[in-house]
Scaffold this active site. Structure first.
Site, PDB file in Angstrom:
ATOM      1  N   TYR A  54       0.811  -1.225   0.000  1.00  0.00           N
ATOM      2  CA  TYR A  54       0.000   0.000   0.000  1.00  0.00           C
ATOM      3  C   TYR A  54       0.844   1.275   0.000  1.00  0.00           C
ATOM      4  O   TYR A  54       0.310   2.355  -0.190  1.00  0.00           O
ATOM      5  CB  TYR A  54      -0.959   0.033   1.203  1.00  0.00           C
ATOM      6  CG  TYR A  54      -1.882  -1.139   1.314  1.00  0.00           C
ATOM      7  CD1 TYR A  54      -2.110  -1.983   0.234  1.00  0.00           C
ATOM      8  CD2 TYR A  54      -2.535  -1.447   2.509  1.00  0.00           C
ATOM      9  CE1 TYR A  54      -2.949  -3.080   0.348  1.00  0.00           C
ATOM     10  CE2 TYR A  54      -3.382  -2.532   2.619  1.00  0.00           C
ATOM     11  CZ  TYR A  54      -3.570  -3.347   1.537  1.00  0.00           C
ATOM     12  OH  TYR A  54      -4.402  -4.440   1.655  1.00  0.00           O
ATOM     13  N   LYS A  83       1.748  -6.783   5.803  1.00  0.00           N
ATOM     14  CA  LYS A  83       1.752  -7.979   4.945  1.00  0.00           C
ATOM     15  C   LYS A  83       3.032  -8.091   4.115  1.00  0.00           C
ATOM     16  O   LYS A  83       3.564  -7.085   3.644  1.00  0.00           O
ATOM     17  CB  LYS A  83       0.545  -7.943   3.988  1.00  0.00           C
ATOM     18  CG  LYS A  83      -0.770  -7.620   4.677  1.00  0.00           C
ATOM     19  CD  LYS A  83      -1.969  -7.754   3.766  1.00  0.00           C
ATOM     20  CE  LYS A  83      -3.228  -7.215   4.436  1.00  0.00           C
ATOM     21  NZ  LYS A  83      -3.487  -5.789   4.202  1.00  0.00           N
TER      22      LYS A  83
HETATM   23  N1  LIG Z   1      -5.502  -8.832   1.625  1.00  0.00           N
HETATM   24  C1  LIG Z   1      -5.886  -8.295   0.477  1.00  0.00           C
HETATM   25  O1  LIG Z   1      -5.540  -8.773  -0.622  1.00  0.00           O
HETATM   26  C2  LIG Z   1      -6.748  -7.098   0.501  1.00  0.00           C
HETATM   27  C3  LIG Z   1      -6.870  -6.381   1.654  1.00  0.00           C
HETATM   28  N2  LIG Z   1      -7.678  -5.271   1.710  1.00  0.00           N
HETATM   29  C4  LIG Z   1      -7.788  -4.575   3.000  1.00  0.00           C
HETATM   30  O2  LIG Z   1      -9.179  -4.433   3.301  1.00  0.00           O
HETATM   31  C5  LIG Z   1      -9.463  -3.060   3.468  1.00  0.00           C
HETATM   32  C6  LIG Z   1     -10.893  -2.741   3.069  1.00  0.00           C
HETATM   33  O3  LIG Z   1     -11.120  -3.022   1.719  1.00  0.00           O
HETATM   34  P1  LIG Z   1     -11.228  -1.891   0.583  1.00  0.00           P
HETATM   35  O4  LIG Z   1     -10.784  -2.522  -0.665  1.00  0.00           O
HETATM   36  O5  LIG Z   1     -10.519  -0.688   1.011  1.00  0.00           O
HETATM   37  O6  LIG Z   1     -12.782  -1.647   0.422  1.00  0.00           O
HETATM   38  P2  LIG Z   1     -14.017  -1.431   1.389  1.00  0.00           P
HETATM   39  O7  LIG Z   1     -15.004  -2.476   1.042  1.00  0.00           O
HETATM   40  O8  LIG Z   1     -13.583  -1.277   2.785  1.00  0.00           O
HETATM   41  O9  LIG Z   1     -14.572  -0.046   0.858  1.00  0.00           O
HETATM   42  C7  LIG Z   1     -13.896   1.163   1.099  1.00  0.00           C
HETATM   43  C8  LIG Z   1     -14.734   2.292   0.522  1.00  0.00           C
HETATM   44  O10 LIG Z   1     -15.967   2.393   1.237  1.00  0.00           O
HETATM   45  C9  LIG Z   1     -16.194   3.725   1.640  1.00  0.00           C
HETATM   46  N3  LIG Z   1     -16.828   3.697   2.962  1.00  0.00           N
HETATM   47  C10 LIG Z   1     -16.248   3.407   4.154  1.00  0.00           C
HETATM   48  N4  LIG Z   1     -17.146   3.466   5.150  1.00  0.00           N
HETATM   49  C11 LIG Z   1     -18.313   3.810   4.590  1.00  0.00           C
HETATM   50  C12 LIG Z   1     -19.617   4.043   5.107  1.00  0.00           C
HETATM   51  N5  LIG Z   1     -19.862   3.924   6.410  1.00  0.00           N
HETATM   52  N6  LIG Z   1     -20.596   4.393   4.239  1.00  0.00           N
HETATM   53  C13 LIG Z   1     -20.341   4.516   2.912  1.00  0.00           C
HETATM   54  N7  LIG Z   1     -19.121   4.298   2.360  1.00  0.00           N
HETATM   55  C14 LIG Z   1     -18.125   3.952   3.186  1.00  0.00           C
HETATM   56  C15 LIG Z   1     -14.838   4.369   1.696  1.00  0.00           C
HETATM   57  O11 LIG Z   1     -14.948   5.740   1.422  1.00  0.00           O
HETATM   58  P3  LIG Z   1     -14.426   6.861   2.478  1.00  0.00           P
HETATM   59  O12 LIG Z   1     -12.941   6.684   2.610  1.00  0.00           O
HETATM   60  O13 LIG Z   1     -14.824   8.138   1.840  1.00  0.00           O
HETATM   61  O14 LIG Z   1     -15.163   6.588   3.749  1.00  0.00           O
HETATM   62  C16 LIG Z   1     -14.066   3.642   0.600  1.00  0.00           C
HETATM   63  O15 LIG Z   1     -14.234   4.297  -0.620  1.00  0.00           O
HETATM   64  C17 LIG Z   1      -8.400  -2.371   2.611  1.00  0.00           C
HETATM   65  O16 LIG Z   1      -8.329  -0.994   2.852  1.00  0.00           O
HETATM   66  C18 LIG Z   1      -7.193  -3.171   2.970  1.00  0.00           C
HETATM   67  O17 LIG Z   1      -6.692  -2.764   4.220  1.00  0.00           O
HETATM   68  C19 LIG Z   1      -8.422  -4.908   0.614  1.00  0.00           C
HETATM   69  C20 LIG Z   1      -8.320  -5.588  -0.584  1.00  0.00           C
HETATM   70  C21 LIG Z   1      -7.460  -6.744  -0.725  1.00  0.00           C
HETATM   71  O1  LIG Z   2      -4.449  -5.639  -0.678  1.00  0.00           O
HETATM   72  C1  LIG Z   2      -4.812  -5.441  -1.825  1.00  0.00           C
HETATM   73  C2  LIG Z   2      -4.458  -6.396  -2.867  1.00  0.00           C
HETATM   74  O2  LIG Z   2      -4.646  -6.018  -4.181  1.00  0.00           O
HETATM   75  C3  LIG Z   2      -5.639  -5.085  -4.497  1.00  0.00           C
HETATM   76  C4  LIG Z   2      -5.624  -4.738  -5.940  1.00  0.00           C
HETATM   77  O3  LIG Z   2      -5.457  -5.810  -6.785  1.00  0.00           O
HETATM   78  C5  LIG Z   2      -5.499  -3.900  -3.588  1.00  0.00           C
HETATM   79  O4  LIG Z   2      -6.359  -2.857  -3.943  1.00  0.00           O
HETATM   80  C6  LIG Z   2      -5.705  -4.338  -2.200  1.00  0.00           C
HETATM   81  O5  LIG Z   2      -5.788  -3.391  -1.239  1.00  0.00           O
END
Ligand SMILES: NC(=O)C1=CN([C@@H]2O[C@H](COP(=O)(O)OP(=O)(O)OC[C@H]3O[C@@H](n4cnc5c(N)ncnc54)[C@H](OP(=O)(O)O)[C@@H]3O)[C@@H](O)[C@H]2O)C=CC1
Ligand SMILES: O=C1CO[C@H](CO)[C@@H](O)[C@@H]1O
Length: 325
Positions: A54, A83
């Site tokens: 990230y 990670k």
């Molecule tokens: N291990 C992996 O491969 C992965 C890990 N992750 C992890 O999981 C986390 C969460 O997943 P992510 O992909 O970010 O997506 P999410 O499903 O958490 O969605 C995030 C989005 O939702 C919005 N949001 C947050 N709270 C609210 C609310 N209460 N009402 C409406 N909208 C909301 C945020 O906007 P705003 O900021 O404006 O609130 C942002 O745009 C990541 O940030 C990361 O840490 C994610 C993907 C892959």
């Molecule tokens: O952890 C992650 C792994 O890959 C994704 C994209 O392919 C990212 O956005 C995410 O947050």
């Protein structure tokens, strides 16, 4: 500043406790990330999820240290996850990769170190700008390092005391089983995409039977990515009329409904937010309970479609999403 909300914890298979909701930080960068993490801690988040990939470990660490220095929290009260990136799967690279993350964070230890994916990429050095190894034709270069060997190198990190728990992410049940058959230390969690569109019921059941917690990444279904051309992607879950309707019944937002759904399914969601209002909402999950009828309605939203399918990696021998779960 409002008083920090109380968040319950879940017990991991090694006895450590993990707060039942965490803050995601993917795509949160620089000062925006620092401010979001600080606000999250003020509001009551005690569990923060970051990753080398990230490029925000430095920002996350800065915010954490600021809140410790202000006396808002102690390090022991926080649960910090980072990670191992895919380019560092070779066992000879694991320790150095971990030390780099720790250095960026500026912390003495992390609570949880996850293998970000089961598949590795070619190692092309330690330059953080070069996380994605492409050849001259734009082809992503894979490594065939076995994730079991990577896992064994991660196990050794526990001896240093600089990491309290280790786990995996984006593993399917067969890959998890292979780890279990070959490891000395069981992963405490498998962090996978889990939301009302892909509720992971079978994987959750599988993990539960083996005392492995499921952490839900993308728990809101990544609403920020829906404006793009997502022909084969799931429909935005927060806009679903059934979710909105349930929310009205409990006086809760759609986000709170779908996060509560995950909590009642026994998983730990880590929604990302940089908005104060959303951060506050996302913590207010523990003062209501969805009825079994409403849980059944939410179960029907499952389509098993992924937002995070790693399509570019489909040809990798360790691509995780060719199995049923
Ligand atoms: N291990 C992996 O491969 C992965 C890990 N992750 C992890 O999981 C986390 C969460 O997943 P992510 O992909 O970010 O997506 P999410 O499903 O958490 O969605 C995030 C989005 O939702 C919005 N949001 C947050 N709270 C609210 C609310 N209460 N009402 C409406 N909208 C909301 C945020 O906007 P705003 O900021 O404006 O609130 C942002 O745009 C990541 O940030 C990361 O840490 C994610 C993907 C892959
Ligand atoms: O952890 C992650 C792994 O890959 C994704 C994209 O392919 C990212 O956005 C995410 O947050």
């Amino acid at each position: 500043m409002s008083a920090a909300r109380f968040v319950p914890t879940v017990k991991l298979n090694n006895g450590h406790e993990m707060p039942a909701i965490g803050l995601g930080t993917s795509m949160s960068k620089g000062d925006e990330c620092v401010e979001a993490v600080k606000a999250a801690i003020d509001e009551g988040f005690r569990h923060i999820d970051t990753a080398y990939f990230y490029r925000n470990e430095e920002a996350v660490g800065r915010a954490i240290r600021a809140k410790i220095d202000e006396g808002i929290v102690t390090r022991e009260e926080l649960f910090v996850t980072t990670k191992l990136w895919n380019s560092f799967h070779h066992p000879d690279h694991v320790q150095q990769a971990f030390e780099k993350s720790l250095e960026y964070l500026g912390l003495d230890y992390v609570d949880l170190f996850l293998m970000h994916m089961p598949f590795g990429y070619k190692f092309i050095g330690w330059d953080p700008e070069k996380r994605m190894p492409y050849d001259d034709n734009g082809k992503l270069l894979f490594s065939d390092d076995d994730y079991v060997d990577t896992w064994k190198a991660m196990e050794k990190l526990l001896d240093s005391g600089k990491v309290r728990s280790i786990g995996v992410s984006n593993f399917n049940s067969e890959q998890l089983e292979r780890i279990l058959e070959n490891c000395s230390v069981k992963p405490v969690t498998n962090q996978v995409e889990c939301n009302a569109r892909i509720n992971q019921k079978r994987l959750i059941e599988f993990c539960k039977a083996r005392d492995i917690m499921v952490t839900a990444h993308s728990p809101l279904g990544r609403p920020h990515l829906f404006e793009k051309d997502h022909v084969d992607k799931p429909k935005p879950v927060l806009d679903d009329p059934k979710v909105i309707e349930i929310g009205k019944k409990y006086g809760k937002t759609s986000a709170q409904v779908v996060l509560r759904y995950l909590v009642q399914n026994g998983v730990v969601p880590i929604p990302k937010s940089t908005s104060r209002q959303h951060l506050t909402q996302n913590l207010e999950l523990f003062d209501f309970e969805l009825s079994s009828d409403d849980l059944a309605i939410l179960d029907e939203l499952n389509t098993n479609q992924r937002m995070v399918g790693f399509n570019r990696v489909k040809g990798h021998k360790y691509y995780p999403f060719n199995t049923v779960f």
